[in-house]
Scaffold this active site. Sequence first.
Site, mmCIF file in Angstrom:
data_model
loop_
_atom_site.group_PDB
_atom_site.id
_atom_site.type_symbol
_atom_site.label_atom_id
_atom_site.label_comp_id
_atom_site.label_asym_id
_atom_site.label_seq_id
_atom_site.Cartn_x
_atom_site.Cartn_y
_atom_site.Cartn_z
ATOM 1 N N ASP A 121 0.856 -1.200 0.000
ATOM 2 C CA ASP A 121 0.000 0.000 0.000
ATOM 3 C C ASP A 121 0.886 1.242 0.000
ATOM 4 O O ASP A 121 1.766 1.381 0.850
ATOM 5 C CB ASP A 121 -0.909 -0.014 1.231
ATOM 6 C CG ASP A 121 -1.771 -1.259 1.272
ATOM 7 O OD1 ASP A 121 -2.388 -1.576 0.238
ATOM 8 O OD2 ASP A 121 -1.822 -1.940 2.324
ATOM 9 N N ASP A 165 3.764 -0.226 -8.739
ATOM 10 C CA ASP A 165 3.331 0.495 -9.941
ATOM 11 C C ASP A 165 3.269 1.996 -9.638
ATOM 12 O O ASP A 165 2.998 2.792 -10.531
ATOM 13 C CB ASP A 165 1.932 0.033 -10.341
ATOM 14 C CG ASP A 165 0.929 0.319 -9.227
ATOM 15 O OD1 ASP A 165 1.091 -0.250 -8.132
ATOM 16 O OD2 ASP A 165 0.016 1.130 -9.432
HETATM 17 N N1 SAH Z 1 1.332 -8.589 -2.980
HETATM 18 C C1 SAH Z 1 -0.024 -8.691 -3.499
HETATM 19 C C2 SAH Z 1 -1.000 -7.791 -2.737
HETATM 20 C C3 SAH Z 1 -0.699 -6.309 -2.812
HETATM 21 S S1 SAH Z 1 -1.832 -5.311 -1.860
HETATM 22 C C4 SAH Z 1 -0.031 -8.380 -4.976
HETATM 23 O O1 SAH Z 1 0.957 -7.833 -5.482
HETATM 24 O O2 SAH Z 1 -1.018 -8.682 -5.656
HETATM 25 C C5 SAH Z 1 -0.915 -5.073 -0.354
HETATM 26 C C6 SAH Z 1 -1.150 -6.190 0.658
HETATM 27 O O3 SAH Z 1 -0.336 -5.945 1.787
HETATM 28 C C7 SAH Z 1 -2.600 -6.236 1.160
HETATM 29 O O4 SAH Z 1 -3.080 -7.546 1.030
HETATM 30 C C8 SAH Z 1 -2.489 -5.811 2.639
HETATM 31 O O5 SAH Z 1 -3.416 -6.444 3.478
HETATM 32 C C9 SAH Z 1 -1.066 -6.239 2.964
HETATM 33 N N2 SAH Z 1 -0.450 -5.477 4.068
HETATM 34 C C10 SAH Z 1 -0.498 -4.136 4.240
HETATM 35 N N3 SAH Z 1 0.170 -3.786 5.354
HETATM 36 C C11 SAH Z 1 0.667 -4.929 5.884
HETATM 37 C C12 SAH Z 1 1.417 -5.218 7.063
HETATM 38 N N4 SAH Z 1 1.818 -4.252 7.901
HETATM 39 N N5 SAH Z 1 1.747 -6.507 7.310
HETATM 40 C C13 SAH Z 1 1.344 -7.498 6.483
HETATM 41 N N6 SAH Z 1 0.610 -7.281 5.361
HETATM 42 C C14 SAH Z 1 0.277 -6.015 5.063
#
Ligand code: SAH
Length: 212
Positions: A118, A154
């Site tokens: 994120d 991205d």
């Molecule tokens: N890597 C995947 C998902 C990307 S979205 C892809 O490329 O398709 C980012 C993901 O990170 C989400 O599923 C969110 O729940 C997770 N995430 C965000 N902060 C996090 C944290 N502190 N620890 C573990 N997961 C986290």
Amino acid sequence: MRLRNKTWAKPLIAAHPELILVRPENMASQWQTRFDKEQPLYLEVGSGKGQFIVAMAQAHPEHNFIALELQEAAIAMILKKQVALKLPNLQLVLGDGADLTDYFDDSEISGLFLNFSDPWPKTRHEKRRLTYRNFLSQYQAIMKPNALLQFKTDNQGFFEYSLVSLNNFGMTFELVSLDVHHDKRVTDNVPTEYEEKFSADGGRIYELVAHF
Ligand code: SAH
């Protein structure tokens, strides 16, 4: 990526303690006991629905992998796949990337992946970005010296922020790619769910590979 709650997630997780742990705080230095073979351990933080980590575990039987996810509904999707596949070199964790030093021992990890984390674009949310210095210092603690951190996004702003953050932390870059899908140096890219959707619409993917 926000997922709708899944009523089946909790019972599925509870039914498979051999494949998934919830906020494990007594596993540091014990992770190898969860796998068939003792071999280098790779961690993905924020695995989403798991396309990347499942493909990596299938492609690299000589490595062990852990998928760490904050959202129960997301890790449950990976668990569903793993219940069917039973890959001996993949373990799942429902937990927070902010607590890595509770979960892992010093130098336990041979490589760490951040895929499409994120971006938290607002300045007041900087501390939540997974490339913020507080996260980097935890990665540094749990990773072996010279182990690689691989980061794909991205989001141009988040990429630029991360480049500066890793550089300010004193990290050394092995790769800085401004267009992974058209970069001849990148020969082994494993796309994630998000990456496939985004690049189908013509979007560019950025990547950093660096070590402490
Ligand atoms: N890597 C995947 C998902 C990307 S979205 C892809 O490329 O398709 C980012 C993901 O990170 C989400 O599923 C969110 O729940 C997770 N995430 C965000 N902060 C996090 C944290 N502190 N620890 C573990 N997961 C986290």
